[in-house]
Design an enzyme around this catalytic site. Structure first.
Site, PDB file in Angstrom:
ATOM      1  N   GLY A 155      75.864  56.985  83.547  1.00 26.94           N
ATOM      2  CA  GLY A 155      75.162  56.945  84.832  1.00 26.94           C
ATOM      3  C   GLY A 155      75.708  55.965  85.845  1.00 26.94           C
ATOM      4  O   GLY A 155      76.899  55.638  85.857  1.00 26.94           O
ATOM      5  N   ASP A 324      76.407  60.980  86.763  1.00 26.20           N
ATOM      6  CA  ASP A 324      76.729  60.044  87.853  1.00 26.20           C
ATOM      7  C   ASP A 324      78.044  59.294  87.626  1.00 26.20           C
ATOM      8  O   ASP A 324      78.600  58.727  88.561  1.00 26.20           O
ATOM      9  CB  ASP A 324      75.616  58.976  87.970  1.00 26.20           C
ATOM     10  CG  ASP A 324      74.417  59.490  88.767  1.00 26.20           C
ATOM     11  OD1 ASP A 324      74.357  60.695  89.050  1.00 26.20           O
ATOM     12  OD2 ASP A 324      73.539  58.659  89.084  1.00 26.20           O
ATOM     13  N   HIS A 333      69.776  66.864  88.501  1.00 25.73           N
ATOM     14  CA  HIS A 333      69.997  68.252  88.077  1.00 25.73           C
ATOM     15  C   HIS A 333      71.481  68.582  87.955  1.00 25.73           C
ATOM     16  O   HIS A 333      71.863  69.441  87.165  1.00 25.73           O
ATOM     17  CB  HIS A 333      69.275  69.250  88.998  1.00 25.73           C
ATOM     18  CG  HIS A 333      69.373  68.937  90.450  1.00 25.73           C
ATOM     19  ND1 HIS A 333      68.580  68.000  91.058  1.00 25.73           N
ATOM     20  CD2 HIS A 333      70.170  69.430  91.421  1.00 25.73           C
ATOM     21  CE1 HIS A 333      68.888  67.939  92.350  1.00 25.73           C
ATOM     22  NE2 HIS A 333      69.857  68.787  92.582  1.00 25.73           N
ATOM     23  N   HIS A 456      52.068  86.723 101.708  1.00 24.11           N
ATOM     24  CA  HIS A 456      51.438  86.177 102.915  1.00 24.11           C
ATOM     25  C   HIS A 456      50.077  85.590 102.546  1.00 24.11           C
ATOM     26  O   HIS A 456      49.351  86.198 101.764  1.00 24.11           O
ATOM     27  CB  HIS A 456      51.250  87.287 103.942  1.00 24.11           C
ATOM     28  CG  HIS A 456      50.485  86.839 105.154  1.00 24.11           C
ATOM     29  ND1 HIS A 456      51.063  86.065 106.137  1.00 24.11           N
ATOM     30  CD2 HIS A 456      49.191  87.007 105.514  1.00 24.11           C
ATOM     31  CE1 HIS A 456      50.151  85.807 107.061  1.00 24.11           C
ATOM     32  NE2 HIS A 456      49.004  86.359 106.707  1.00 24.11           N
TER      33      HIS A 456
HETATM   34  P1  FAD Z   1      71.495  57.808  84.215  1.00 19.90           P
HETATM   35  O1  FAD Z   1      70.223  58.480  84.491  1.00 19.90           O
HETATM   36  O2  FAD Z   1      71.837  56.607  85.026  1.00 19.90           O
HETATM   37  O3  FAD Z   1      71.468  57.442  82.681  1.00 19.90           O
HETATM   38  C1  FAD Z   1      72.470  56.709  82.070  1.00 19.90           C
HETATM   39  C2  FAD Z   1      71.883  55.947  80.910  1.00 19.90           C
HETATM   40  O4  FAD Z   1      72.950  55.395  80.155  1.00 19.90           O
HETATM   41  C3  FAD Z   1      71.005  54.790  81.303  1.00 19.90           C
HETATM   42  O5  FAD Z   1      69.716  54.926  80.743  1.00 19.90           O
HETATM   43  C4  FAD Z   1      71.716  53.557  80.763  1.00 19.90           C
HETATM   44  O6  FAD Z   1      70.819  52.587  80.249  1.00 19.90           O
HETATM   45  C5  FAD Z   1      72.553  54.140  79.647  1.00 19.90           C
HETATM   46  N1  FAD Z   1      73.766  53.367  79.352  1.00 19.90           N
HETATM   47  C6  FAD Z   1      74.676  52.900  80.225  1.00 19.90           C
HETATM   48  N2  FAD Z   1      75.672  52.265  79.582  1.00 19.90           N
HETATM   49  C7  FAD Z   1      75.376  52.342  78.267  1.00 19.90           C
HETATM   50  C8  FAD Z   1      76.029  51.886  77.094  1.00 19.90           C
HETATM   51  N3  FAD Z   1      77.198  51.236  77.145  1.00 19.90           N
HETATM   52  N4  FAD Z   1      75.437  52.134  75.904  1.00 19.90           N
HETATM   53  C9  FAD Z   1      74.262  52.812  75.822  1.00 19.90           C
HETATM   54  N5  FAD Z   1      73.607  53.255  76.902  1.00 19.90           N
HETATM   55  C10 FAD Z   1      74.164  53.038  78.112  1.00 19.90           C
HETATM   56  N6  FAD Z   1      68.141  62.502  91.559  1.00 19.90           N
HETATM   57  C11 FAD Z   1      67.573  63.701  91.766  1.00 19.90           C
HETATM   58  O7  FAD Z   1      68.157  64.722  91.400  1.00 19.90           O
HETATM   59  N7  FAD Z   1      66.346  63.812  92.378  1.00 19.90           N
HETATM   60  C12 FAD Z   1      65.674  62.728  92.811  1.00 19.90           C
HETATM   61  O8  FAD Z   1      64.574  62.856  93.346  1.00 19.90           O
HETATM   62  C13 FAD Z   1      66.242  61.445  92.602  1.00 19.90           C
HETATM   63  N8  FAD Z   1      65.594  60.333  93.009  1.00 19.90           N
HETATM   64  C14 FAD Z   1      66.141  59.113  92.757  1.00 19.90           C
HETATM   65  C15 FAD Z   1      65.462  57.982  93.198  1.00 19.90           C
HETATM   66  C16 FAD Z   1      65.996  56.735  92.971  1.00 19.90           C
HETATM   67  C17 FAD Z   1      65.235  55.522  93.431  1.00 19.90           C
HETATM   68  C18 FAD Z   1      67.242  56.610  92.277  1.00 19.90           C
HETATM   69  C19 FAD Z   1      67.818  55.265  91.997  1.00 19.90           C
HETATM   70  C20 FAD Z   1      67.930  57.731  91.852  1.00 19.90           C
HETATM   71  C21 FAD Z   1      67.392  58.990  92.095  1.00 19.90           C
HETATM   72  N9  FAD Z   1      68.061  60.155  91.702  1.00 19.90           N
HETATM   73  C22 FAD Z   1      67.508  61.381  91.952  1.00 19.90           C
HETATM   74  C23 FAD Z   1      69.394  60.107  91.052  1.00 19.90           C
HETATM   75  C24 FAD Z   1      69.260  60.315  89.550  1.00 19.90           C
HETATM   76  O9  FAD Z   1      68.396  59.344  89.018  1.00 19.90           O
HETATM   77  C25 FAD Z   1      70.636  60.243  88.884  1.00 19.90           C
HETATM   78  O10 FAD Z   1      71.512  61.126  89.529  1.00 19.90           O
HETATM   79  C26 FAD Z   1      70.560  60.613  87.420  1.00 19.90           C
HETATM   80  O11 FAD Z   1      69.692  59.751  86.726  1.00 19.90           O
HETATM   81  C27 FAD Z   1      71.939  60.574  86.775  1.00 19.90           C
HETATM   82  O12 FAD Z   1      71.847  60.909  85.426  1.00 19.90           O
HETATM   83  P2  FAD Z   1      72.895  60.374  84.358  1.00 19.90           P
HETATM   84  O13 FAD Z   1      72.449  60.945  83.052  1.00 19.90           O
HETATM   85  O14 FAD Z   1      74.261  60.644  84.815  1.00 19.90           O
HETATM   86  O15 FAD Z   1      72.732  58.785  84.356  1.00 19.90           O
END
Ligand code: FAD
Length: 477
Positions: A155, A324, A333, A456
């Protein structure tokens, strides 16, 4: 020095697929991998599943957006429609508890799904030892896990501007702004993107005086310009202040207040304001620091995003990355789709993600939603197009409910009439965009939408009318 004890690697610590990170990319990938018959583990350092999205992102922000909107409606609108409540008071700590409960219910829900699908949930911080060994640090102990395939889904985290240090007390990221213990009287938000505007809406509704400072001359960069202009008008009517075309040069904490310096890009005039809190919402950066990527020679691009090919493979064959931490929109999504696709690719199937049709939603009131190309992109790419627009002011449901701001804009290819992009600002836009995503996924034309019967009275009739407007024949406008 602390003695590190390595546990003997037993067979039970060997997996077909190990996913690092339990966010929407990681946990969805883990469930799909297990469904496909792989022995799967998911490592998460946060001690709760769901990643940024469930813990400090999408879910808590949507909870507070809903709760604050209820408060604002009760305070400002009910009286006008014959609902007289007497004086209203805000119980912020109760509201925060409800938000936290929503988060807990959902994160626990993923633990349940892991058990149901026989995904092993490993708690701790992961880093690479070799291309099929991962060290997991949990408190004072370390354990090594082996995997044939490893998926990095770690992420992102908030970034700041040079010289501005986020302390999560006075100068906060979105994480801090989701948990203020009292309503800041004066709140500055640096950045007019979706996170800044959602958080700004929450605190404005709860009573803050909110000022958004944005470097560009418009908000929500990347969105269709018509939408951006209309959305700005609507937010200004809600009394959110905007300083566009302005560069924040410093934020300093003086006696528990933040002093914000900013300069107009046009006039070079320097200004200073003193506020209670500053939210820095200028973007997010990939989270890769702990992984030991350099040693593994896994390549990243100049923005720190892990480089992958079209099968999500990194520079090492059995190591993949999604969400991300790689290029593309930082959206939950999008991460989920990639999680499913990569599991299917590893299983020899043809998983894929259609990056042209990933919707984007801003959950303000009204909502903003968009899919496909913007008008500006079409002009840049020299693609000939037709436009159909329909205002919610002319939609009967919106009128009855008095949510008449905004419009639907449809862009269709000039010759073939194929849908190229749909952009809307208006009530329930975030849910309505799904129809357009599906239509585009099936290669629909605007005529297909215009000839589809819409119930509608619904907001979705505005979509049908916008499609009719592409052919210059709307009925109700
Ligand atoms: P993440 O959700 O960031 O998850 C990664 C995980 O990996 C984390 O829990 C972290 O602790 C873990 N991690 C990292 N490094 C390590 C490691 N070395 N060992 C073990 N674990 C680790 N997106 C939407 O689509 N709709 C929305 O409405 C929306 N609203 C948002 C509002 C806010 C305030 C924020 C900040 C973001 C929002 N987002 C939204 C974006 C969305 O949260 C991210 O795009 C999404 O969470 C990305 O998913 P991911 O699985 O790539 O990473």
């Amino acid at each position: 020095t602390r003695k590190i004890v390595f546990k003997f690697v037993t067979m039970s610590d060997t997996f077909d697929v190990v996913i690092i990170g339990g966010g929407p990319g990681g946990y969805v990938c883990a469930i799909r991998s297990a469904q496909l018959g792989f022995k799967t583990a998911c490592i998460e350092s946060r001690y709760t599943l769901g990643g940024t999205c469930l813990n400090i992102g999408c879910i808590p922000s949507k909870s507070l957006l809903n709760l604050s909107e209820n408060f604002s409606k009760a305070k400002n609108n009910f009286f006008n429609v014959g609902i007289e409540t007497g004086e209203l008071t805000l119980n912020l700590s109760k509201m925060m508890k409800i938000k936290e409960k929503s988060v807990t219910v959902l994160t626990k829900g993923i633990e349940f799904l892991f058990k149901k699908n026989k995904v092993t949930y490993i708690k701790g911080q992961a880093s690479f030892k070799s291309n099929n060994e991962i060290i997991v640090q949990e408190k004072n102990s370390q354990k090594i896990y082996k995997a044939n395939h490893i998926i990095i889904s770690t992420g992102s985290e908030p970034t700041s501007l040079p010289g501005i240090k986020i302390d999560e007390k006075i100068i906060v990221s979105s994480t801090g702004a989701l948990s203020f213990d009292k309503v800041p009287k004066e709140l500055v938000i640096i950045g007019g993107g979706y996170i800044g505007l959602e958080m700004g809406s929450i605190w404005k509704r709860l009573g803050s005086n909110v000022t958004v400072i944005e470097f560009l001359d418009h908000i929500v960069p990347g969105m269709d310009k018509d939408i951006s202009i209309e959305f700005l008008k609507i937010l200004k009517k809600q009394e959110i202040n905007f300083k566009l075309n302005s560069k924040v040069t410093a934020v300093n904490v003086v006696e528990n207040k933040a002093v914000v310096d900013y300069t107009s890009n046009e006039t070079n005039i320097r200004k200073r304001i003193q506020v209670d809190k500053v939210l820095v919402a200028v973007g997010r950066k990939p989270n890769t620091e702990e992984l030991n990527l350099k040693k593994m020679s896994i390549k990243s691009d100049n923005q720190g995003r892990i480089q992958v090919d079209n099968k999500f493979q990194t520079s090492i064959k059995n190591i993949y990355a999604i969400g991300d931490v790689i290029k593309g929109p930082m959206l939950a999504h999008k991460a989920e789709e990639e999680g499913i696709a990569v599991a299917e690719i590893i299983a020899g199937q043809s998983g894929h993600v259609n990056y042209n049709i990933i919707p984007g939603v801003i959950y303000t009131s009204p909502e903003v939603a968009s899919v496909g190309k913007t008008e500006q992109q079409l002009i840049k790419e020299n693609i000939k197009y037709k436009i159909g627009k329909f205002p919610f002011m002319a939609n009967s449901r919106a009128k009855v409910i008095n949510e008449i701001e905004g419009f639907v804009k449809i862009l269709a290819e000039e010759k073939t009439d194929k849908l190229l992009g749909v952009h809307m600002v208006g009530p329930h836009a975030g849910d309505m965009i799904a129809e357009m995503v599906l239509a585009m996924e099936f290669g629909a034309s605007s005529e297909d939408i215009a000839r589809t019967c819409h119930a509608h009275p619904t907001y979705s009739e505005a979509i049908k009318e916008a499609a009719l407007a592409v052919d210059k024949r709307p009925i109700h406008y």
